[in-house]
Design an enzyme around this catalytic site. Sequence first.
Site, mmCIF file in Angstrom:
data_model
loop_
_atom_site.group_PDB
_atom_site.id
_atom_site.type_symbol
_atom_site.label_atom_id
_atom_site.label_comp_id
_atom_site.label_asym_id
_atom_site.label_seq_id
_atom_site.Cartn_x
_atom_site.Cartn_y
_atom_site.Cartn_z
ATOM 1 N N CYS A 89 0.813 -1.223 0.000
ATOM 2 C CA CYS A 89 0.000 0.000 0.000
ATOM 3 C C CYS A 89 0.847 1.273 0.000
ATOM 4 C CB CYS A 89 -0.933 0.027 1.207
ATOM 5 S SG CYS A 89 -2.173 -1.270 1.204
ATOM 6 N N HIS A 338 -9.067 3.567 -2.461
ATOM 7 C CA HIS A 338 -7.673 3.169 -2.225
ATOM 8 C C HIS A 338 -7.107 2.423 -3.428
ATOM 9 C CE1 HIS A 338 -4.070 1.811 -0.392
ATOM 10 N NE2 HIS A 338 -4.530 0.823 0.364
ATOM 11 N N CYS A 368 -0.101 2.194 6.576
ATOM 12 C CA CYS A 368 0.263 0.805 6.832
ATOM 13 C C CYS A 368 0.499 0.091 5.512
ATOM 14 C CB CYS A 368 -0.831 0.109 7.636
ATOM 15 S SG CYS A 368 -2.451 0.117 6.841
#
Length: 388
Positions: A89, A338, A368
């Site tokens: 991510c 996202h 994260c």
Amino acid sequence: MTEAYIVDAVRTPVARRRGGLSGVHPLDLAAAPLREIVTRHLEDSAAVDEVILGCIDQIGPQGMDIARNAWLTAGLSEAVPGTTVERQCGSGQQAISYAAQAVMSGTSDLIVAGGVQSMSAIPLSISNTLAEPYGFATPFDGSHGWQSRYGEQEISQFIGAEMMVERWGLSRDELEDFAVESHRRALAAQEKGRFDREILPVFGVAADEGPRTPDREKMASLEPIRPGGSLTAATASQMSDGAAALLIASEAAVQRHGLSPRARIHHISARADDPIMMLSAPIPATRYALDRVGMSLEDIDLIEINEAFASVVLAWMRELDADPATVNVNGGAIALGHPIGATGARLMTSLLHELERTGGRYGLQTMCEGGGQANVTIIENLQTENRA
């Protein structure tokens, strides 16, 4: 060591998976902000030393070094090499970090950094499915070294997010309250035009598609992602398509090309934590970053922490004693979406613009990442005039 400046940042709208950008090839999706960021500021794209993009699941239309190929798709100089970064991510944020490090070290003067992800074209973790015929279904399946250290337990972001719910004693009501607020802030930001300056309309899409009026009754009716858990689709980030690009420059490049820096990269670092819980690393990473620069969270005007799950941000705020009024002020990934490889660059783009709008000085970004990792970047706004 020279300074690294952010000259500009632009992003596409974030579209829902199977939404308005689902039919766009990832190369074209990435090419749009690359072309825009270069043509705004440079007469010759060959002046750029390198393009670095974050992207995960680098297969099919996202394979073969999408950074290089998207640059060429944008019609930019063949002389410029490209590198594609994969840090789960945090890939887009890490791309910016690598660009800043190259400039700070003096090995480069002008780099375009960002990220791209089409989760419509390439579903999340499809590479695991494709690998099954070859004998190993996951990165951990069959590894004696990994299993001797961590056992044969399932490794999953969903498990990690629920572990955080349990460790920090978060209730389902708290998680859903947070999700409601993310949508409320994002809708308010859209209504007030706060994203207008940072978004480049592309392929008929001009606004983020994720924000919607939340229905608490419907939220309460959703089944948990994992049986017996507290997290649902409503308290997790949305799968999305999008891209973003930033122009990172040295002082020499600023002078040579007559550029006007908008921010200075004050600090970059990354730390890691428990790979099984996986999503808790922003907590120690933020403490590490603040300690390295001799700052406290009170010195930070605005914070962007990726809303992979509501539990990630709630635990981080509780541990850091953060003021919710400074965190994700225009909503986060629960509302905005996202697009994994692009989100780090999207967050930085939004942070830069909001610092300028509010007249804040320092902004901090963290997120994260798979493997129990987290990046932290602190930027200093050089445009001090309040543009509200």
